[in-house]
Design a protein around this motif. Sequence first.
Motif, PDB file in Angstrom:
ATOM      1  N   ASN A  28       3.557 -14.588   2.360  1.00  0.00           N
ATOM      2  CA  ASN A  28       2.838 -13.594   3.942  1.00  0.00           C
ATOM      3  C   ASN A  28       3.311 -12.873   4.122  1.00  0.00           C
ATOM      4  OD1 ASN A  28       0.541 -15.757   4.135  1.00  0.00           O
ATOM      5  ND2 ASN A  28       1.165 -16.722   5.459  1.00  0.00           N
ATOM      6  N   THR A  31       3.194 -10.297   0.648  1.00  0.00           N
ATOM      7  CA  THR A  31       1.944 -10.074   0.956  1.00  0.00           C
ATOM      8  C   THR A  31       1.475  -8.613   1.301  1.00  0.00           C
ATOM      9  OG1 THR A  31       1.155 -11.989   0.032  1.00  0.00           O
ATOM     10  CG2 THR A  31      -0.214 -10.751   1.091  1.00  0.00           C
ATOM     11  N   ASN A  32       1.825  -9.006   2.794  1.00  0.00           N
ATOM     12  CA  ASN A  32       1.946  -8.079   3.845  1.00  0.00           C
ATOM     13  C   ASN A  32       2.233  -6.832   3.502  1.00  0.00           C
ATOM     14  OD1 ASN A  32      -0.336  -8.975   5.336  1.00  0.00           O
ATOM     15  ND2 ASN A  32       2.055 -10.489   6.403  1.00  0.00           N
ATOM     16  N   THR A 122      -1.579 -15.757  -0.974  1.00  0.00           N
ATOM     17  CA  THR A 122      -1.070 -16.562   0.154  1.00  0.00           C
ATOM     18  C   THR A 122      -2.351 -16.102   1.381  1.00  0.00           C
ATOM     19  OG1 THR A 122      -1.060 -14.377   0.522  1.00  0.00           O
ATOM     20  CG2 THR A 122       1.019 -15.270  -0.936  1.00  0.00           C
ATOM     21  N   THR A 123      -2.179 -16.994   2.378  1.00  0.00           N
ATOM     22  CA  THR A 123      -2.875 -16.900   3.543  1.00  0.00           C
ATOM     23  C   THR A 123      -3.366 -15.347   3.829  1.00  0.00           C
ATOM     24  OG1 THR A 123      -1.423 -17.382   4.705  1.00  0.00           O
ATOM     25  CG2 THR A 123      -2.812 -19.153   4.755  1.00  0.00           C
ATOM     26  N   ALA A 124      -2.050 -14.446   3.557  1.00  0.00           N
ATOM     27  CA  ALA A 124      -2.303 -13.296   4.772  1.00  0.00           C
ATOM     28  C   ALA A 124      -2.981 -12.407   3.054  1.00  0.00           C
ATOM     29  CB  ALA A 124      -0.934 -12.677   4.270  1.00  0.00           C
ATOM     30  N   ASN A 174       2.918 -21.256   7.897  1.00  0.00           N
ATOM     31  CA  ASN A 174       2.072 -20.409   7.645  1.00  0.00           C
ATOM     32  C   ASN A 174       1.241 -19.900   8.025  1.00  0.00           C
ATOM     33  OD1 ASN A 174       0.687 -19.444   4.902  1.00  0.00           O
ATOM     34  ND2 ASN A 174       0.282 -21.219   4.060  1.00  0.00           N
ATOM     35  N   PRO A 176      -1.014 -16.192   8.408  1.00  0.00           N
ATOM     36  CA  PRO A 176      -0.432 -14.526   7.893  1.00  0.00           C
ATOM     37  C   PRO A 176      -0.247 -13.466   8.012  1.00  0.00           C
ATOM     38  CG  PRO A 176      -3.313 -15.142   8.689  1.00  0.00           C
ATOM     39  CD  PRO A 176      -1.853 -16.589   8.341  1.00  0.00           C
ATOM     40  N   HIS A 255      -7.761 -18.808   8.939  1.00  0.00           N
ATOM     41  CA  HIS A 255      -6.533 -17.304   9.091  1.00  0.00           C
ATOM     42  C   HIS A 255      -7.221 -16.386   8.819  1.00  0.00           C
ATOM     43  CE1 HIS A 255      -7.927 -19.587   5.232  1.00  0.00           C
ATOM     44  NE2 HIS A 255      -8.347 -18.533   5.228  1.00  0.00           N
TER      45      HIS A 255
END
Length: 319
Positions: A28, A31-32, A122-124, A174, A176, A255
């Motif tokens: 995450n 991803t962020n 990913t949750t993000a 997990n 986001p 999320h």
Amino acid sequence: MSNNTQSKKESALIAENGPWAAVGEHPNAITNRFYTYERVQEIVAFIQNIVPAKPEVAIICGSGLGGLAELVVDKVVIPYADIPNFPRSTVAGHRSNLVFGILNGISVVCMQGRFHPYEGYTTAACAFPVRVMQMLGAHTLIVTCAAGGVNKSYRVGDIMLIKDHINFPSMAGNNPLIGHNDERFGKKIRPRFPPVGHAYDRQYASQMKQVAAKHNIELREGVYCALGGPCYETIAEINLLRVLGIDAVGMSIVHEVTLGAHCGLRMLGLALITNKCLFEYDSTIEAVHEDVIRISELKANELQQLILDFVGGIKTNKT
Ligand SMILES: O=P(O)(O)O[C@H]1O[C@H](CO)[C@@H](O)[C@H]1O
């Protein structure tokens, strides 16, 4: 590069920078780092070039519930595939479109198709479109989903107003929001530790109850829980969820609501109970996604009616 050379390089890196050089970044966080504030702004600018009008309400359509977006008038449809750096929905019952237009007098954007962690995102990544919709102008987020009924009194076709949720992936580390906290997302400074205890707006919930009463639609109210999927639950897992006081189970929403809370959206959640969860070992009925979609499509009318009326009652926010 040989394995030996690779591990020598890694050892040198660790010797120079300390043991954390060996620690992999959380997916995450990666991803962020990709979906930065600036990248979200780029996506927003791309969309605004096509649709200059600001949406006030964002709606995420669950499995088999994308028909809601068909009720939008003066529609502009942008396929996810046309939007730079936007993921695609890969699940049956989820189209891949952003639909803009007017729903019962209010300007909306509908995600006709969401992203789930079990698709490999990913949750993000699953949740970042919430930031896009907020930055486009939305002050309200309505999340809808299909869910299994854990509460024994629930029947297939019931609609549950989501009072609260249990975010199992987040409880297992997990969330986001893992990674850099960019305080610019949202209108106020967004904190590192955002409260989510009141993520589902109580005033919206009571307005929705009034709408349901007006239409003579029985509305359940309960706790939704998200698991990672894609397996449906074992009987032991369902019995555990029931002991925990969970009413409905699915693989989405939490999320999205987490990012919605972080960027200051007012939120409402509705879950359509598409199947009863298994409690008994001698039961022969198993959950099947085709049935989930079939029931969603069959019962979509009631859910759409509730949302149509509800959004009609939202005061236009001109700030
Ligand atoms: O939550 P939505 O997207 O409505 O879909 C639900 O239905 C699928 C399983 O049948 C899972 O994706 C579950 O989360």
